[in-house]
Scaffold this active site. Structure first.
Site, PDB file in Angstrom:
ATOM      1  N   LYS A  28      42.864  52.872  31.224  1.00  0.00           N
ATOM      2  CA  LYS A  28      42.305  52.183  32.403  1.00  0.00           C
ATOM      3  C   LYS A  28      43.423  51.525  33.203  1.00  0.00           C
ATOM      4  O   LYS A  28      43.528  51.696  34.420  1.00  0.00           O
ATOM      5  CB  LYS A  28      41.303  51.114  31.954  1.00  0.00           C
ATOM      6  CG  LYS A  28      40.949  50.104  33.057  1.00  0.00           C
ATOM      7  CD  LYS A  28      39.887  49.122  32.621  1.00  0.00           C
ATOM      8  CE  LYS A  28      40.382  47.863  31.951  1.00  0.00           C
ATOM      9  NZ  LYS A  28      40.924  46.842  32.871  1.00  0.00           N
ATOM     10  N   ASN A  29      44.249  50.743  32.517  1.00  0.00           N
ATOM     11  CA  ASN A  29      45.215  49.928  33.241  1.00  0.00           C
ATOM     12  C   ASN A  29      46.404  50.722  33.772  1.00  0.00           C
ATOM     13  O   ASN A  29      47.173  50.217  34.596  1.00  0.00           O
ATOM     14  CB  ASN A  29      45.675  48.749  32.377  1.00  0.00           C
ATOM     15  CG  ASN A  29      44.543  47.743  32.202  1.00  0.00           C
ATOM     16  OD1 ASN A  29      43.536  47.802  32.914  1.00  0.00           O
ATOM     17  ND2 ASN A  29      44.700  46.834  31.251  1.00  0.00           N
ATOM     18  N   CYS A 122      37.644  40.017  35.408  1.00  0.00           N
ATOM     19  CA  CYS A 122      37.185  39.244  34.253  1.00  0.00           C
ATOM     20  C   CYS A 122      37.385  37.759  34.474  1.00  0.00           C
ATOM     21  O   CYS A 122      38.363  37.329  35.073  1.00  0.00           O
ATOM     22  CB  CYS A 122      37.974  39.654  33.014  1.00  0.00           C
ATOM     23  SG  CYS A 122      37.302  41.063  32.168  1.00  0.00           S
ATOM     24  N   ARG A 127      43.281  32.881  37.636  1.00  0.00           N
ATOM     25  CA  ARG A 127      44.066  34.116  37.732  1.00  0.00           C
ATOM     26  C   ARG A 127      44.649  34.204  39.133  1.00  0.00           C
ATOM     27  O   ARG A 127      44.204  34.980  39.966  1.00  0.00           O
ATOM     28  CB  ARG A 127      43.206  35.337  37.407  1.00  0.00           C
ATOM     29  CG  ARG A 127      42.777  35.351  35.963  1.00  0.00           C
ATOM     30  CD  ARG A 127      42.065  36.602  35.582  1.00  0.00           C
ATOM     31  NE  ARG A 127      42.940  37.755  35.471  1.00  0.00           N
ATOM     32  CZ  ARG A 127      42.512  38.981  35.189  1.00  0.00           C
ATOM     33  NH1 ARG A 127      41.250  39.204  35.007  1.00  0.00           N
ATOM     34  NH2 ARG A 127      43.369  39.979  35.109  1.00  0.00           N
ATOM     35  N   ASP A 311      44.932  41.431  25.504  1.00  0.00           N
ATOM     36  CA  ASP A 311      43.710  42.233  25.560  1.00  0.00           C
ATOM     37  C   ASP A 311      43.185  42.581  24.164  1.00  0.00           C
ATOM     38  O   ASP A 311      41.998  42.860  23.999  1.00  0.00           O
ATOM     39  CB  ASP A 311      43.951  43.545  26.331  1.00  0.00           C
ATOM     40  CG  ASP A 311      44.193  43.292  27.808  1.00  0.00           C
ATOM     41  OD1 ASP A 311      43.963  42.159  28.267  1.00  0.00           O
ATOM     42  OD2 ASP A 311      44.613  44.238  28.500  1.00  0.00           O
ATOM     43  N   ARG A 403      33.359  48.681  32.017  1.00  0.00           N
ATOM     44  CA  ARG A 403      34.531  48.626  32.899  1.00  0.00           C
ATOM     45  C   ARG A 403      35.751  49.237  32.213  1.00  0.00           C
ATOM     46  O   ARG A 403      36.656  49.722  32.889  1.00  0.00           O
ATOM     47  CB  ARG A 403      34.863  47.173  33.279  1.00  0.00           C
ATOM     48  CG  ARG A 403      33.855  46.544  34.213  1.00  0.00           C
ATOM     49  CD  ARG A 403      34.326  45.176  34.689  1.00  0.00           C
ATOM     50  NE  ARG A 403      35.763  45.179  34.855  1.00  0.00           N
ATOM     51  CZ  ARG A 403      36.581  44.229  34.438  1.00  0.00           C
ATOM     52  NH1 ARG A 403      36.117  43.165  33.847  1.00  0.00           N
ATOM     53  NH2 ARG A 403      37.879  44.330  34.621  1.00  0.00           N
TER      54      ARG A 403
HETATM   55  C1  EPZ Z   1      46.851  43.044  33.566  1.00  0.00           C
HETATM   56  O1  EPZ Z   1      46.239  42.053  34.368  1.00  0.00           O
HETATM   57  C2  EPZ Z   1      45.723  43.817  32.934  1.00  0.00           C
HETATM   58  N1  EPZ Z   1      44.917  44.424  33.980  1.00  0.00           N
HETATM   59  C3  EPZ Z   1      44.886  42.898  32.072  1.00  0.00           C
HETATM   60  O2  EPZ Z   1      43.933  43.709  31.420  1.00  0.00           O
HETATM   61  C4  EPZ Z   1      45.772  42.231  31.030  1.00  0.00           C
HETATM   62  O3  EPZ Z   1      45.015  41.281  30.313  1.00  0.00           O
HETATM   63  C5  EPZ Z   1      46.969  41.539  31.696  1.00  0.00           C
HETATM   64  O4  EPZ Z   1      47.670  42.488  32.547  1.00  0.00           O
HETATM   65  C6  EPZ Z   1      47.971  40.956  30.720  1.00  0.00           C
HETATM   66  O5  EPZ Z   1      48.454  41.952  29.878  1.00  0.00           O
HETATM   67  C7  EPZ Z   1      45.310  45.551  34.554  1.00  0.00           C
HETATM   68  O6  EPZ Z   1      46.356  46.114  34.271  1.00  0.00           O
HETATM   69  C8  EPZ Z   1      44.408  46.140  35.556  1.00  0.00           C
HETATM   70  P1  EPZ Z   1      49.216  39.468  34.750  1.00  0.00           P
HETATM   71  P2  EPZ Z   1      47.102  41.241  35.432  1.00  0.00           P
HETATM   72  O7  EPZ Z   1      49.485  39.422  36.189  1.00  0.00           O
HETATM   73  O8  EPZ Z   1      48.047  42.165  36.087  1.00  0.00           O
HETATM   74  C9  EPZ Z   1      49.412  34.755  35.532  1.00  0.00           C
HETATM   75  C10 EPZ Z   1      41.832  44.213  30.404  1.00  0.00           C
HETATM   76  O9  EPZ Z   1      41.078  43.669  29.547  1.00  0.00           O
HETATM   77  N2  EPZ Z   1      49.720  35.109  36.933  1.00  0.00           N
HETATM   78  O10 EPZ Z   1      50.291  39.975  33.836  1.00  0.00           O
HETATM   79  O11 EPZ Z   1      46.151  40.484  36.246  1.00  0.00           O
HETATM   80  C11 EPZ Z   1      47.943  35.035  35.236  1.00  0.00           C
HETATM   81  O12 EPZ Z   1      47.129  33.989  35.680  1.00  0.00           O
HETATM   82  C12 EPZ Z   1      42.568  43.344  31.369  1.00  0.00           C
HETATM   83  O13 EPZ Z   1      41.984  45.427  30.512  1.00  0.00           O
HETATM   84  C13 EPZ Z   1      50.087  34.130  37.827  1.00  0.00           C
HETATM   85  O14 EPZ Z   1      50.177  32.947  37.482  1.00  0.00           O
HETATM   86  O15 EPZ Z   1      47.882  40.262  34.455  1.00  0.00           O
HETATM   87  C14 EPZ Z   1      47.951  35.193  33.753  1.00  0.00           C
HETATM   88  O16 EPZ Z   1      47.916  33.944  33.138  1.00  0.00           O
HETATM   89  C15 EPZ Z   1      41.995  42.074  31.767  1.00  0.00           C
HETATM   90  N3  EPZ Z   1      50.326  34.479  39.124  1.00  0.00           N
HETATM   91  C16 EPZ Z   1      49.315  35.840  33.474  1.00  0.00           C
HETATM   92  O17 EPZ Z   1      50.100  35.601  34.640  1.00  0.00           O
HETATM   93  C17 EPZ Z   1      50.241  35.782  39.543  1.00  0.00           C
HETATM   94  O18 EPZ Z   1      50.495  36.023  40.738  1.00  0.00           O
HETATM   95  C18 EPZ Z   1      49.274  37.341  33.198  1.00  0.00           C
HETATM   96  O19 EPZ Z   1      48.761  38.019  34.305  1.00  0.00           O
HETATM   97  C19 EPZ Z   1      49.880  36.767  38.624  1.00  0.00           C
HETATM   98  C20 EPZ Z   1      49.621  36.414  37.315  1.00  0.00           C
END
Ligand code: EPZ
Length: 423
Positions: A28-29, A122, A127, A311, A403
């Site tokens: 998916k990701n 989610c 986020r 995850d 999803r």
């Molecule tokens: C990706 O989300 C995945 N989604 C998520 O998968 C996964 O949990 C996550 O990476 C962490 O591995 C997809 O790839 C579509 P991040 P993403 O930006 O990109 C903070 C699933 O179950 N942050 O690495 O949104 C954020 O709040 C899902 O398949 C900021 O502060 O994750 C979080 O605490 C859900 N500012 C942390 O970083 C930003 O601009 C990690 O987020 C961006 C993120």
């Protein structure tokens, strides 16, 4: 491919061992940023192994809205983005999934403009997308935020050095996509190292980008000479693989998972092994046997790749509910990723959550109950726990699990689980 209100009801009769072979779905990701990347230049592409999920359907609906021609035949998706005619994604489509924010970098690169609302996805706590916006601004984008609407414009994107203070997966992807439309070289430091970044870079290379370092914390994009046609295979889903491994660990059993890269889930396998599972890995498969009561493990601390994936945290929690002793899990990526815990306690589990730490006191038996899915992985964890519990468990789910999991009921059933999905 239609959105709408969904209520999936998962009926589970637990207590059976899981046995057999299963091929793991496409990721998916990895699919989502690659689908967004298809608009970077006028392109006709065929994607193979795209999982049939409501999130990938949502991405395809966005592509159609943007004017692309889209066709799907099971796991094959055909996209013609030569007909792209619009650079705005309406709120209704953005709200369907958080990763729609990834269209921002791609549209900016193609059209010099993108208009989107703030993303859905989610409920895992705050986020923000500040890192995405800072990276795009560094490349020269002018972004106005107004009443939940983002309007990004760039007459010309210019390659630059971007230093991410945290290795955000989405921000790394957005930066890479926008950099494809920039003049000159872009260097991303502090990049996320998740396999999905390497998959996106592989796709971009097939599209004509010159990229080095994807999978490390420094990625360099030197040029982009767009191609017109390509065919690309989406790699397998490491979190789906971890899910079935945790399911067999929690229920007991002997399963062989194929079509995956076990190295990508080493951190998960490490703890399943420490808990007492016998695991043999091959190049593209693994066999997991769980014949005895598991032992408690920990502390398990979630971290960016190659650390323990956030995850997989709810899934490992589900597997450990009946383990002997006290397991500890610390969540460091998301603020609210223990929302499954109170629901799991309805099955008789003993979990104490204090801030970002969860303590699981293993019980001998779990019993069936009615649960409410809180989010994608939390919902999957409830299904796994229901499979390990005696009696009947019902999980009410407003479309979270679909999803991320393709035919989850049938996959589990093929391993001997008793599960019926009513919708
Ligand atoms: C990706 O989300 C995945 N989604 C998520 O998968 C996964 O949990 C996550 O990476 C962490 O591995 C997809 O790839 C579509 P991040 P993403 O930006 O990109 C903070 C699933 O179950 N942050 O690495 O949104 C954020 O709040 C899902 O398949 C900021 O502060 O994750 C979080 O605490 C859900 N500012 C942390 O970083 C930003 O601009 C990690 O987020 C961006 C993120």
């Amino acid at each position: 491919m239609h959105g709408g209100l969904i209520m999936d009801i998962w009926h589970i009769r637990g207590g059976r061992r899981l046995e057999g072979n299963l091929r793991v779905q496409g990721s998916k990701n990895a699919s989502l940023p690659i689908l967004a990347a298809s608009v970077l230049c006028p392109l006709r592409c065929e994607l193979l192994n795209v999982p049939r999920l409501s999130d990938t359907d949502a991405a395809l609906r966005i592509l159609e809205h943007l004017g692309c021609t889209v066709a799907r035949d099971r796991d094959r998706v055909y996209i013609d983005s030569t007909t792209l005619s619009c650079s705005a994604v309406p709120h209704s489509l953005m709200a369907e999934m958080r990763s729609s924010v990834i269209f921002m970098g791609a549209l900016l690169a193609r059209c010099g403009e993108a208009r989107l609302s703030l993303p859905g996805g989610c409920q895992l706590g705050k986020r923000p997308i500040d890192l995405h916006l800072a990276a795009l601004r560094k490349l020269g984008a002018d972004i106005e935020e107004d009443d939940n609407e983002l309007h990004c414009r760039a007459r010309r994107l210019q390659g630059t050095e971007i230093a991410l203070p945290f290795p955000s997966v989405g921000a790394t992807e957005n930066a890479l996509l926008a950099a494809c439309g920039a003049r000159g070289e872009t260097l991303i430091r502090g990049a996320a190292r998740e396999p999905e970044i390497a998959a996106l870079a592989d796709f971009l290379r097939a599209m004509g980008a010159e990229i080095r370092g994807a999978g490390s914390d420094t990625i360099r994009l030197t040029a982009f000479h767009p191609k017109r046609d390509l065919c690309f295979r989406i790699p397998s889903d490491r979190i789906a693989a971890a899910t079935f491994a945790c399911a067999a660990a929690g229920c007991g059993g002997d399963v062989t998972l194929c079509g995956l890269d076990p190295i990508q889930i080493s951190a998960v396998l490490h703890f399943l092994n420490a808990a007492g599972c016998d695991i043999i890995t091959f190049n593209h498969a693994l066999r997991l046997r769980a014949d005895r009561r598991l032992r408690a493990v920990g502390p398990v601390v979630t971290a960016p790749y190659p650390g323990f994936p956030t995850d997989a945290q709810p899934l490992l929690m589900a597997a450990l509910l009946r383990a002997e002793g006290r397991s500890l899990i610390r969540e460091t990526i998301f603020e609210q990723r223990f929302r499954q815990a109170p629901e799991l306690c309805r099955l008789g589990a003993q979990i104490r959550v204090k801030g970002q730490t969860a303590e699981i006191l293993g019980v001998r038996e779990l019993h069936g109950a009615a649960l409410h899915a809180t989010d994608l992985r939390g919902g999957a964890a409830m299904i796994l726990a229901g499979l390990a519990a005696g009696g009947e468990t019902v999980v009410l789910d407003e479309g979270h699990v679909r999803r991320g999991y393709e035919d989850f009921d049938r996959s589990l059933e093929s391993l001997g689980a008793e599960i019926i999905l009513e919708n």
